[in-house]
Structures are given as C-alpha cells and as structure tokens.
Design an enzyme around this catalytic site. Structure first.
Site, short mmCIF file in Angstrom:
data_model
loop_
_atom_site.label_atom_id
_atom_site.label_comp_id
_atom_site.label_asym_id
_atom_site.label_seq_id
_atom_site.Cartn_x
_atom_site.Cartn_y
_atom_site.Cartn_z
N LYS A 84 34.48 30.92 99.32
CA LYS A 84 33.89 31.68 98.21
C LYS A 84 34.93 32.48 97.44
CE LYS A 84 32.34 36.27 99.85
NZ LYS A 84 32.70 36.43 101.25
N HIS A 213 32.43 40.95 110.22
CA HIS A 213 33.34 41.12 109.08
C HIS A 213 33.49 42.62 108.85
CE1 HIS A 213 35.35 40.75 105.29
NE2 HIS A 213 35.17 39.45 105.20
N GLU A 287 38.40 34.35 109.22
CA GLU A 287 37.91 33.78 107.96
C GLU A 287 38.60 34.44 106.77
OE1 GLU A 287 33.37 33.06 109.69
OE2 GLU A 287 33.78 34.77 108.37
C1 LIG Z 1 33.63 36.88 101.97
C2 LIG Z 1 33.70 36.51 103.39
C3 LIG Z 1 34.95 36.29 104.00
C4 LIG Z 1 36.27 36.53 103.31
O1 LIG Z 1 36.58 37.87 103.28
P1 LIG Z 1 38.03 38.37 102.80
O2 LIG Z 1 37.95 39.83 102.88
O3 LIG Z 1 38.24 37.84 101.42
O4 LIG Z 1 39.02 37.81 103.74
C5 LIG Z 1 34.95 35.88 105.31
N1 LIG Z 1 33.80 35.69 106.00
C6 LIG Z 1 32.60 35.90 105.45
C7 LIG Z 1 31.38 35.66 106.26
C8 LIG Z 1 32.51 36.33 104.14
O5 LIG Z 1 31.30 36.55 103.59
#
Ligand SMILES: *Cc1c(COP(=O)(O)O)cnc(C)c1O
Length: 422
Positions: A84, A213, A287
C-alpha cells in the site's frame, strides 16, 4: 510445512534488470554522488524542454542498498514489503528480485504481486478486516496467511478460506507515538485476546502467530519492546489453551531509513532476544513500507503559474494535495524542495540572483486547501522552472486522486541506478 517461505537474499543487478516492472525500460546508471539524481532530472528536462507533466525518478540502487542494510541489521527478520505504501511496478519487481516478500491488503494488491511471478507463499494478507469476495480470491490463488482482530473475521474466514492460517493482530501496549497511529483502528485489546484465540480454535482454524504495528512515520522504536513482549504472552496463552504451538511473529512496519533504522533494528533485536531467544522454529517477519519506498523516489514538478504580491512570491506547480502531495494531508508529511531554474539555453542552477523570497507553492486544483508549501524561502522562479522534491516515495502517488482532472496515474517514472554494488 512452512506457510511463509523465506526467499534467498540476492543483491545482484541482473535479476533486478530482468524483473517484471523493470525489464524493457531504460535504467540510467548514475555516479554515487548525492547530487546525481538532481543532475539527471536536469538532463531529462534539458533533453526534452517541452516536458510538462510532473515525473518521478526511482533509484533502484537505493532499494538495493536498503535491502542490504535490512539484511545486515535485521538478519533474522524476513521483509514483507507493504504494497500500500507504493505499488509502483518497478519498485515491486525490484523488491521481488532481491528477495523481498509482500504484505498485501486487498485483492488487487495480491493480483499485482502474483503478476510479478511471486509465489503465493511469499504473501501475507495483512488486512484484519477483509471483504468476503477478497477472502474467496485469496483462497483461490493460495494466499494462506492472514491477520484478524475480531470474531466476525474468524467467521468469514471459516466460511470462505478454512485452510488459511491466522495471525492475531494485537494492539501494542504503547504505540510509537507515530504520525499515523494504527492502534486506533486495529489490534485486539488484552482482554479480547483469549476470546479471539478460542473463537479461532472453535472454528477449526489454525492461529499461526501474532502481528502488530507500532504506527507509521517517526515512530519511537522503543515501542517494539512492549509489542514483542506482548506478542510472547499471546504465544504462551495459546499453549495454555492447548492450541498448536505458534510459530510466526509479524512485527509489522514503522521503520524509516536513515539513522533511526539503526536504533529500530537494535530495539527489535534486543526485544526478540529477550522474549524469543529461547524459542526454536519461529519465523519472524516484518512489513516495512516507508523504509523501502520513501527515499527511493524523487519528484519533479513544473512551475505553471506565478503571482507577485509585494515581497511575497506565489507559485503554482502541476501536482498538489489531491495528487502525490496527499501525503501532507494523510501522512502528516512535510516536504522540502529544491528549485531547478532554467537560464535561457543553459541549465545552470542558481544562475539567477541568489536573493530569496518568502514563497507559497500551490497545487493545481481550484481548492485553496491545495497548498504544498507556505513561507518557504525560494529564489525568484519563473513559469516553466521546476521544483524537485526528494524522498517522495512513501504514501504519495499511491493515494492520489484525479480531482479536478489532475490525475496521478499519468505520472511517469524514470528509472535510475546510482549505487555501485560490489
Ligand atoms: C501500512 C502498513 C504497513 C507499513 O507500514 P510502514 O510504517 O510504512 O512501514 C505494514 N503493515 C500493515 C498491516 C500496514 O497497514
């Protein structure tokens, strides 16, 4: 049988140049100096003075360099790039070629990654709340790991994809005070965790592990300590419930490149050692989105209009808050720019008076909200000069709209390669 497959780590240029999304496109080789991209943008404009549309330059060398750093500092954490953040096909193809796996959140993101030739066991479907048709699609293509944080999700997955393994998304005890806090929307609360584990077990689904996250953008990486310790407690709770031993820990995103990555990698490594140091057979995945995308893209926009009000200079450029600069609204980003002024035939930067003026830079739509920079010092610019914005790869073009007829989908991306690989 492992559900998520680790790719061998490769940093050779040949597979990158042959990857889907890169193959067939010119890749300009640049010297490793910091200014090389700016010079390249100058040459693009010089060679085609009629160029009007804004364009991106993607430096494949930066992506490879970042992968090298990741593998050095976090060797036990498999990167699953969060699509994304920026689904640019050349970025995805490069990441696939150098051994990244992928975090997808929707049917079309899964399609985009599979179309690169990536196998479905390199995809985690990391959206805790999915529509039924997307779950059915994941089942049909063999994407077999997803996240959840509610009983309703368990029910949908039981119905449409019972072979799917689950990661319980938890809300970390303290978030990283990031610009984009995700804990307001996602993640099971401590008191909900036992109920959710039991719901999954009663539905006959396998809970393979835990995800979280800490929040995106300037996250305080000390938050990984609490989050990883909380994940460990969930692993233990599952064992107490007699559930199969969990084996996947997904530490999410929240990483930024640069010096703060070193700190984050240190906190993650320490926390993994203290909570999971004695465990065997655990697959740890991350991620990262922003980490890979942000600094790899440089954005060039053209000055299309100007107004002078006393000492104040006002400029219009051909992208704005409804386009790539939506990061100012949705990602709470601040952007910086560097002028690329044209002097008659010669492209000599700063060939004009070095005096600067307090300047406003507007986007092209007719909404006054569409303001990219305020009170910024710039030399006197003219219509047809260019403004170059570094670090424009994360949460930019991906979320642009075509409001007022200015579409981000038309933005061209030139490919460059600046870092020599030994
Ligand atoms: C947006 C998102 C990420 C990426 O986050 P960053 O801060 O850009 O590394 C990873 N995992 C999930 C589930 C997300 O929604």
């Amino acid at each position: 049988m492992p559900t998520l497959v680790a790719e061998p780590y490769s940093l050779s240029l040949t597979p990158v140049l042959g990857s889907s999304g890169v193959k067939g496109k010119p890749v300009i080789s640049l010297p490793p100096e910091g200014d090389a991209i700016f010079g390249y943008i100058q040459s693009v404009i010089h060679d085609k003075p009629e160029t009007e549309s804004p364009f991106m330059v993607l430096d494949l060398g930066v992506i490879m360099d970042l992968m090298d750093k990741w593998r050095t500092k976090l060797p036990t954490v498999q990167p699953f790039y969060a699509v994304k953040c920026n689904p640019n096909p050349s970025l995805l193809g490069t990441l696939a070629a150098i051994g990244s796996s992928f975090d997808c959140a929707s049917k079309s993101e899964i399609e985009a990654v599979l179309s690169l030739g990536v196998s479905p066991d390199r995809i985690v479907y990391a959206n805790p709340c999915k529509s039924e048709s997307h779950i059915k699609y994941a089942a049909s293509v063999g994407v077999n790991v997803t996240t959840f944080d509610s009983e309703y999700e368990v029910e949908k997955i039981r119905k449409w994809h019972p072979e799917c393994e689950l990661l319980l998304r938890i809300k970390p005890p303290e978030d990283g005070a990031a610009r984009c806090a995700l804990g307001r929307k996602y993640g099971a609360l401590p008191e909900e965790i036992p109920v959710l584990l039991q719901a999954a077990r009663d539905a006959g689904l396998k809970v393979a592990g835990v995800s979280f996250h800490i929040g995106s953008g300037d996250a305080d990486s000390r938050a990984y300590h609490g989050a990883i310790a909380a994940a460990k407690e969930v692993f233990e709770m599952a064992s107490q419930f007699g559930m199969p031993k969990m084996h996947v820990l997904d530490i999410g995103g929240g990483f930024t490149s640069g010096p703060s990555f070193d700190a984050a990698a240190m906190h993650v490594s320490e926390a993994l050692e203290s909570s999971f140091g004695n465990e065997e057979g655990i697959t740890v995945i991350g991620e990262p989105g922003r980490y890979f995308a942000e600094t790899a893209f440089t954005f060039a926009t053209k000055v299309i209009g100007k107004r002078v009000r006393g000492e104040l200079r006002e400029y219009w450029i051909n992208d704005g808050l409804y386009g790539s600069f939506n990061c100012i609204m949705f990602d709470f980003a601040t952007v910086t720019c560097r002028p690329l002024v044209t002097c008659d035939e010669d492209m000599v930067p700063m060939c004009r008076d070095s005096k600067t003026f307090s300047s406003t830079v507007f986007g092209p739509t007719c909404d006054s909200l569409d303001t990219v920079l305020r009170n910024t010092q710039l030399p006197e610019l003219h219509v047809n000069d260019w403004l170059v914005f570094p670090n424009m790869g994360a949460y930019t073009t991906a979320a642009g709209s075509s409001f007022n007829g200015f579409s981000t989908s038309a933005i061209n991306t030139y490919l460059a390669y600046s870092t020599p690989i030994a």
